[in-house]
Design an enzyme around this catalytic site. Sequence first.
Site, PDB file in Angstrom:
ATOM      1  N   ALA A  69      58.390 -44.877  59.006  1.00 24.10           N
ATOM      2  CA  ALA A  69      59.505 -45.307  58.351  1.00 24.10           C
ATOM      3  C   ALA A  69      59.916 -46.833  58.777  1.00 24.10           C
ATOM      4  O   ALA A  69      61.106 -47.418  57.800  1.00 24.10           O
ATOM      5  CB  ALA A  69      60.372 -44.442  59.484  1.00 24.10           C
ATOM      6  N   THR A  70      59.429 -47.478  59.818  1.00 20.89           N
ATOM      7  CA  THR A  70      60.186 -49.080  59.422  1.00 20.89           C
ATOM      8  C   THR A  70      60.033 -49.734  58.771  1.00 20.89           C
ATOM      9  O   THR A  70      60.565 -50.306  58.344  1.00 20.89           O
ATOM     10  CB  THR A  70      59.564 -49.958  60.989  1.00 20.89           C
ATOM     11  N   ASN A 149      70.136 -41.400  65.651  1.00 17.79           N
ATOM     12  CA  ASN A 149      68.413 -41.035  66.424  1.00 17.79           C
ATOM     13  C   ASN A 149      69.257 -41.890  67.507  1.00 17.79           C
ATOM     14  O   ASN A 149      68.586 -40.596  68.995  1.00 17.79           O
ATOM     15  CB  ASN A 149      67.752 -42.222  66.408  1.00 17.79           C
ATOM     16  N   GLN A 179      65.272 -39.059  61.351  1.00 15.76           N
ATOM     17  CA  GLN A 179      66.007 -37.507  63.051  1.00 15.76           C
ATOM     18  C   GLN A 179      66.358 -36.882  61.695  1.00 15.76           C
ATOM     19  O   GLN A 179      66.722 -35.446  62.388  1.00 15.76           O
ATOM     20  CB  GLN A 179      66.857 -38.423  63.637  1.00 15.76           C
ATOM     21  N   SER A 199      59.219 -40.417  58.775  1.00 10.80           N
ATOM     22  CA  SER A 199      58.175 -40.011  59.725  1.00 10.80           C
ATOM     23  C   SER A 199      57.465 -39.735  60.004  1.00 10.80           C
ATOM     24  O   SER A 199      58.513 -38.749  60.581  1.00 10.80           O
ATOM     25  CB  SER A 199      58.469 -41.514  60.377  1.00 10.80           C
ATOM     26  N   THR A 237      45.664 -51.307  51.451  1.00 13.18           N
ATOM     27  CA  THR A 237      44.187 -50.281  52.287  1.00 13.18           C
ATOM     28  C   THR A 237      44.781 -48.676  52.149  1.00 13.18           C
ATOM     29  O   THR A 237      45.649 -49.543  53.864  1.00 13.18           O
ATOM     30  CB  THR A 237      43.155 -50.513  52.555  1.00 13.18           C
ATOM     31  N   CYS A 323      63.118 -47.746  70.294  1.00 13.35           N
ATOM     32  CA  CYS A 323      63.310 -48.601  69.688  1.00 13.35           C
ATOM     33  C   CYS A 323      63.695 -50.156  70.010  1.00 13.35           C
ATOM     34  O   CYS A 323      64.037 -50.746  70.369  1.00 13.35           O
ATOM     35  CB  CYS A 323      63.534 -49.009  68.296  1.00 13.35           C
TER      36      CYS A 323
END
Lengths: 383, 429
Positions: A69-70, A149, A179, A199, A237, A323
């Site tokens: 998700a970042t 979050n 979230q 995510s 990839t 984080c």
Amino acid sequence: MLYWDYAAASPPYEEVVQTMEQIMKLHYANPSSLHRPGAEADRLITRSREVCAAALGVQPQEILFTSGATESNNLAVKGAALQYRSRGRHIVTTDIEHPSVYESCLQLKSLGWEITFVAPDRTGVVDPAHVAAAVRRDTVLVSVMHVNNETGAVQPLREIGSRIKAANRRTLFHVDGVQGYGKLETQIKEWQADLYSLSPHKVRGPRGVGILYVKEGVALFPILTGGSQEQGVRAGTENVAAVVASAKAIRMSGERREAFNHQILPLRNRLLDFVSGIPEFTVNSSWDGAPHIVHFSYPAVNGEVMARKLEELGMTVSTRSACSSRLAEPSRVLLSMGRNAADALGGVRISLGDSHTEADVAALEQALLTAVQALKIVERGTK
Amino acid sequence: MMRDRETAAAASGGSSIDYADMLLLRFGEFTLKGKNRTRFEKTVLRHVKEMVKPYPKAVLSKEFGRIYVTLNGEPARELAEALKNVFGIASISPVKVSRSEFEDILAVSRTFLEIIAPAQGTTFKVSARRVWKDFPYGSIEMNKLIATPLLQGYPGLLVDVKSPELELKLEIREGHTFIFCEQIAGVGGFPLGTNGKAMLLLSGGIDSPVAGWSSMRRGLEVECVHFYSYPYTSELARQKVVDLARVLSRYAGVIKLHLVPFTEVQTSFTGIGQDNLIITLMRRAMLRITTQLAEREGALAVVTGDSLGQVASQTLSSMNAIGRATVLPLLRPLVMMDKSEIVELSKTIGTYDLSILPYEDCCTLFVPKSPTTNPNLRIVEKIEATLPGYSARLDAAVAGTETLSITPYGDEKPSDVVSAQAGLQEEWF
């Protein structure tokens, strides 16, 4: 040890682990390869895209797989800003965004973009009117999260979306849904969102995969280049096993959303009620917040100390978002909600998952009481 | 004119389509067609029925020159998007329905204007049509009776009875009055299949799908023929053609795709020491095989994506030498078009993104360094006559042809692409 940090990472479903294992063993070919094993791997990615699209109510070609998700948030914010820089260099976001959005905006600011940060009210909710008022002719993007979050505050996305589009039809709307998915209804179309990040590992899927919904017709400036994967927007990839396992987790948690709420909401309510009754705590979550987060501050003690004490008592909690929890700085989110520095330093986040029971909550309550008693001796005397 | 009206509505922000009760579909040019008209209308209706199938609450009714789709809550915008691709439909209007009483008609007209929210200075008129002669006010009378209060409510509107930007149309019928003003352009043309059937040479390129669409638009039923040369061309190339045919099937409901194994035929040309003629020989072989398939399927023409001068096989001289391999009429809808026009069309019909996927196909394979732009027909015919087992090879290709019926929402695969997917287990998802 009881785990209360589902908002940071949730244990993968057993089925997800099995899928992952089988695919890692059977389908290690590169999906971009032209041989048959490559074509099979590619087909797995295609099918995963269809499954994710169905879960989100969008088209398969609107689903992009990233590394997390970042990356999705970075790609949404910077990709949109760079792609549409001829439309203007103004972005609107909020004070309470996840660092992956917030700091992407700061980075753009250092490159000459102008950023308007909208502040939330005391409950952590942003006012759609404030967001709309910030939108100008040259506003390229508005980015607002679904569920905060730290506090679990739910943002009024439908209202925000319609007001943004009324203010400037060309402004793109990005929703960080990390979230919210699996807990609340995801209504990408109703919100009029052009971009939506997700995510899998927050919904019992694997780490290392993120999803970005990009509405058909919206282009993004690639951040990673060097391959034509993901429609050329995101080179690299594909992680086939994790992508398939993510699709599975997203489908499963989407299907179980109502059951999850049914199970978790009474526990959240009980816990929220309990922490509200402890005079030493300031509660930062609200009753109409997300069903899986209870956040409070113990202003007399650093959140980190409280978390360690609880861990000693067999309870794994976090201070705020994983984080940023290693920073010994007051929480930006709590400060923007008008809390003082002591509150903003003393935050503790409890996030629930579908493994929790009444008995677990009772044990946690006991541990909270014990911890408060024990920490009396180190209180800063800020009260 | 039609476009102007669309833009006027779009510029002012609102569209009546989100609030429509009904869609009114108008037929295109074939309404001029006298005796065959009923057959044409029936074909359109059948096609419309097919497109409306996923929306069970929508109800169809037909009238002279028109089809009505009563929505009953089904999404107007989605349906209009699908229906505007039906060949023979000239335009679609989102309609609001009111009871045929003056007060109701006025009230709904007001709501209508609020939805459209015309910008200041928009020119405007009301055109009423009294179909039901028992309605107390005449058409001309109604124009005034409705326009006057509307203009009072919207001081920004200007009256222009000659060429207004916004024309509010009322059709007063017994029981219901239809109120509408927007027209969404349909694709037009002739209803599918009303002009017979043809075989389309479908490569993986940009041109041939556009040629197919253009033929379908003229009322031709099209069956696609694709030549593949596994292992020189990949399964992905073949899947790409299936996907292209799937896009075309959106316009046809269902479309047949014949997959012809071409390897043996194609490789037999490589050893004869006439490299510059390979393309000519290959195209002639394709036409021969297609002609056989056409006989089998009852088709009366062959459609190609040829565009004059684009490549060596599309010079006039090449077209002459190649075209003589079949007795069927060769239709080349794109023959006089510029590449850029073809590209634009392929984007519009939705085949472009697929067409540009970079897989080798049998037309790009074995391409000699300098293919002739001026093939000698006599030499070509002589080579064919002396090639050992030539016609047997062509027959074998016809016999080995796999036929798929492609539908817009299906998941059809050529047989060995299916086997390539045997590894996929649904329980993983």
